[in-house]
Design a protein around this motif. Structure first.
Motif, short mmCIF file in Angstrom:
data_model
loop_
_atom_site.label_atom_id
_atom_site.label_comp_id
_atom_site.label_asym_id
_atom_site.label_seq_id
_atom_site.Cartn_x
_atom_site.Cartn_y
_atom_site.Cartn_z
N GLU A 2 0.82 -1.20 0.00
CA GLU A 2 0.00 0.00 0.00
C GLU A 2 0.86 1.25 0.00
O GLU A 2 0.45 2.28 -0.53
CB GLU A 2 -0.94 0.00 1.20
N ASP A 3 2.05 1.17 0.61
CA ASP A 3 2.93 2.32 0.66
C ASP A 3 3.31 2.79 -0.75
O ASP A 3 3.23 3.96 -1.06
CB ASP A 3 4.20 1.99 1.43
N ALA A 4 3.71 1.86 -1.59
CA ALA A 4 4.09 2.22 -2.96
C ALA A 4 2.87 2.68 -3.75
O ALA A 4 2.97 3.58 -4.59
CB ALA A 4 4.75 1.03 -3.65
N TYR A 5 1.73 2.11 -3.48
CA TYR A 5 0.50 2.50 -4.16
C TYR A 5 0.21 3.97 -3.88
O TYR A 5 -0.14 4.73 -4.77
CB TYR A 5 -0.64 1.60 -3.68
N ASP A 6 0.38 4.38 -2.63
CA ASP A 6 0.19 5.77 -2.22
C ASP A 6 1.14 6.68 -2.98
O ASP A 6 0.75 7.73 -3.49
CB ASP A 6 0.40 5.87 -0.71
N VAL A 7 2.40 6.31 -3.06
CA VAL A 7 3.41 7.12 -3.75
C VAL A 7 3.09 7.19 -5.24
O VAL A 7 3.26 8.23 -5.88
CB VAL A 7 4.83 6.55 -3.53
N TYR A 8 2.63 6.10 -5.80
CA TYR A 8 2.33 6.04 -7.23
C TYR A 8 1.34 7.14 -7.63
O TYR A 8 1.44 7.70 -8.71
CB TYR A 8 1.76 4.66 -7.57
N PHE A 9 0.41 7.46 -6.74
CA PHE A 9 -0.61 8.45 -7.07
C PHE A 9 -0.27 9.87 -6.62
O PHE A 9 -1.11 10.75 -6.69
CB PHE A 9 -1.97 8.01 -6.51
N THR A 10 0.99 10.11 -6.19
CA THR A 10 1.40 11.48 -5.91
C THR A 10 1.66 12.18 -7.24
O THR A 10 1.77 11.55 -8.29
CB THR A 10 2.66 11.53 -5.02
N LYS A 11 1.78 13.49 -7.18
CA LYS A 11 2.02 14.30 -8.38
C LYS A 11 3.25 13.80 -9.14
O LYS A 11 4.25 13.43 -8.53
CB LYS A 11 2.21 15.76 -7.96
N ASP A 12 3.18 13.80 -10.46
CA ASP A 12 4.30 13.34 -11.29
C ASP A 12 5.37 14.42 -11.41
O ASP A 12 5.56 15.06 -12.45
CB ASP A 12 3.79 12.93 -12.68
N THR A 13 6.07 14.61 -10.31
CA THR A 13 7.20 15.52 -10.24
C THR A 13 8.34 14.77 -9.57
O THR A 13 8.15 14.17 -8.51
CB THR A 13 6.85 16.79 -9.41
N CYS A 14 9.51 14.83 -10.17
CA CYS A 14 10.67 14.13 -9.61
C CYS A 14 11.11 14.79 -8.31
O CYS A 14 11.37 16.00 -8.29
CB CYS A 14 11.81 14.11 -10.61
N SER A 15 11.19 14.02 -7.26
CA SER A 15 11.62 14.54 -5.96
C SER A 15 13.08 14.97 -5.98
O SER A 15 13.49 15.74 -5.13
CB SER A 15 11.42 13.47 -4.88
#
Length: 135
Positions: A2-15
């Motif tokens: 679920e952790d990666a799933y959450d990150v997957y749906f964050t804004k498509d901007t490179c950290s």
């Protein structure tokens, strides 16, 4: 996961470099990176995951965040601080603790490279007609 799933749906901007997904970028142009690489003991937990562009993910590989930052001009101090702040917020740990983890990751990587270089040298001595390269 679920952790990666959450990150997957964050804004498509490179950290790391700040690149945003462009109209011509494919679906696989952004990846999820383990800030402290799993090979160095980094957990597969939300606080250790960020969304990054494919170029930064490939360039960082299993390097420590400190090493990657030292050789990546676009990974500014401001972006670095944002990554640390995110790790702190998501983990509930202090910035000092996160910084210590990142320092240990960097020391691990440096020790690994030193030992790998020694091993390659030993292998080259034991096989005079074969050259083994350290990468």
């Amino acid at each position: 996961m679920e952790d990666a799933y959450d990150v997957y749906f964050t804004k498509d901007t490179c950290s790391y470099c700040g690149k945003e997904r462009g109209p011509d970028d494919g679906l696989r142009s952004f990846h999820i990176d383990h800030i402290i690489p799993m090979i160095q003991g980094g957990p597969n937990s939300r606080w250790n995951l960020v969304k990054v562009c494919a170029s930064c993910n490939s360039s960082k590989g299993s390097a420590s965040l400190f090493d990657f930052r030292s050789r990546t001009e676009a990974f500014t101090e401001e972006r670095f601080d944002l990554v640390i702040a995110g790790m702190t917020e998501r983990s509930g740990s202090s910035a000092e603790y996160i910084y210590e983890l990142l320092s240990q990751s960097h020391e691990f990587e440096a020790a690994y490279q030193r030992e790998r270089t020694k091993m390659v040298a030993l292998l080259n001595l034991s096989r005079p007609n074969t050259v083994i390269y350290a990468s």
